[in-house]
Write a protein that holds these residues in place. Structure first.
Motif, mmCIF file in Angstrom:
data_model
loop_
_atom_site.group_PDB
_atom_site.id
_atom_site.type_symbol
_atom_site.label_atom_id
_atom_site.label_comp_id
_atom_site.label_asym_id
_atom_site.label_seq_id
_atom_site.Cartn_x
_atom_site.Cartn_y
_atom_site.Cartn_z
ATOM 1 N N ALA A 69 2.785 8.222 70.576
ATOM 2 C CA ALA A 69 2.087 8.885 71.677
ATOM 3 C C ALA A 69 2.942 9.994 72.279
ATOM 4 O O ALA A 69 2.432 11.062 72.637
ATOM 5 N N THR A 99 -2.934 10.191 69.934
ATOM 6 C CA THR A 99 -3.679 9.178 70.675
ATOM 7 C C THR A 99 -3.566 7.897 69.868
ATOM 8 O O THR A 99 -4.030 7.824 68.732
ATOM 9 N N ASN A 156 -0.098 7.943 76.163
ATOM 10 C CA ASN A 156 -1.493 7.872 75.718
ATOM 11 C C ASN A 156 -1.679 6.786 74.650
ATOM 12 O O ASN A 156 -1.960 7.069 73.492
ATOM 13 N N ASP A 210 -6.579 10.694 78.927
ATOM 14 C CA ASP A 210 -5.146 10.694 78.630
ATOM 15 C C ASP A 210 -4.452 9.643 79.483
ATOM 16 O O ASP A 210 -4.579 9.640 80.706
#
Length: 308
Positions: free
Chosen positions: A66, A71, A99, A155
């Motif tokens: 991340a 993601t 994230n 996010d």
């Protein structure tokens, strides 16, 4: 309508998202068949990694990926994802606000015969205690699909709670509206507000029908997002409802009931009764047997409303 497990919808939806977005990376702790992340492996094998039975390490790897701009979805059983790897989620994911989406299956007591060691009734409490962590518990497969899309689109760290057992379909995929942090009112009533999440939404709707035969007309809310809780909706309901009954397949300590009570006590004090696990561990048994024994049925919701 057919019964479908929320983990099934998660796997199918995540596979589609991975095909559309090459920055989505999926990690699993050697349980991809159970968590359904195998669906991603089948269509985008270069975006799926089996980290082995090493959940804490998986969360550290998720944090690194991340931090590199991806993601990341990290999946395992809820007991091991939130319990064994709590420190890594807190310090490596939550603290730097990375994230990473911790999407855990087999939550609650409906894991059934696997017994107390696998029945996670503390996970919502653990995850909502981490600053900045979003916590979502969908009611059915349709909502689980929408929740998967929603957490992928924001996010920051999220916890998505999924179940093992197939559950009744409540929502229509063509009309569902899902927004993180906004509860869905499924039945509008007065005086009594039943606030539920996860599999207890179905039980709440059944309880509503029985309560109507007894002269009540409760409002039923699917509070799919436990954090951030829908404060505005709760305060609005407090204007016309004197009693709130919360329903969750989780301990009454630290979960949905606590979140609702904390909010109401600060902004619109009302009486709150909680249907959930009463500070006890579960045991081995079928999901139906366990829900009956530990008071997580429509009948128990009705009893909570009628309690004097």
């Amino acid at each position: 309508m057919a019964k479908v497990a929320t983990r099934e919808a998660y796997g199918k939806t995540l596979a589609k998202l991975a095909q559309e977005n090459k920055n989505i990376i999926v990690l699993d702790a050697d349980l991809s068949g159970s968590t359904k992340t195998k669906d991603v492996k089948n269509v985008a094998p270069e975006q799926h990694y089996n980290m082995g039975i090493a959940e804490s390490n998986m969360m550290g790897v998720a944090a690194g990926l991340a931090a590199s701009g991806n993601t990341v979805f990290a999946s395992s059983f809820a007991m091991f994802a939130t319990g064994r790897a709590f420190e890594q989620i807190r310090n490596s994911i939550g603290y730097p606000h990375l994230n990473v989406k911790v999407c855990a299956s087999h939550a609650g007591i409906t894991v059934g015969e696997d017994g107390a060691s696998h029945q996670t009734i503390e996970d919502i409490s653990l995850m909502r205690g981490i600053p900045g962590m979003v916590v979502v518990c969908p009611a059915d497969s349709v909502e689980a699909a929408e929740a998967t899309k929603a957490v992928a689109a924001i996010d920051g760290p999220c916890y998505l709670r999924l179940g093992r057992s197939a559950v009744e379909t409540i929502y229509d995929e063509n009309t569902i509206h899902f927004e993180i942090g906004k509860g869905n009112v499924l039945h509008e009533g007065k005086d009594v507000a039943i606030i539920a999440c996860g599999i207890m939404v179905e039980a709440a709707l059944k309880a509503c029908e029985e309560l109507k035969t007894k002269g009540y007309n409760p409002t039923v809310v699917d509070m799919h997002t436990i954090k951030p809780i829908d404060k505005d909706l709760l305060v609005k309901l407090a204007e016309t409802h004197d009693l709130f009954v919360t329903c969750e397949e989780h301990s009454v300590i630290g979960g949905l009931g606590s979140a609702v009570a904390e909010t109401l006590s600060q902004y619109a004090p009302r009486k709150v009764r909680m249907v959930g696990m009463k500070d006890v561990f579960g045991e081995s048994g079928t999901p139906a047997e366990l829900l009956e024994k530990y008071g997580l049925t429509a009948k128990d919701i009705v009893n909570a409303v009628e309690e004097k």
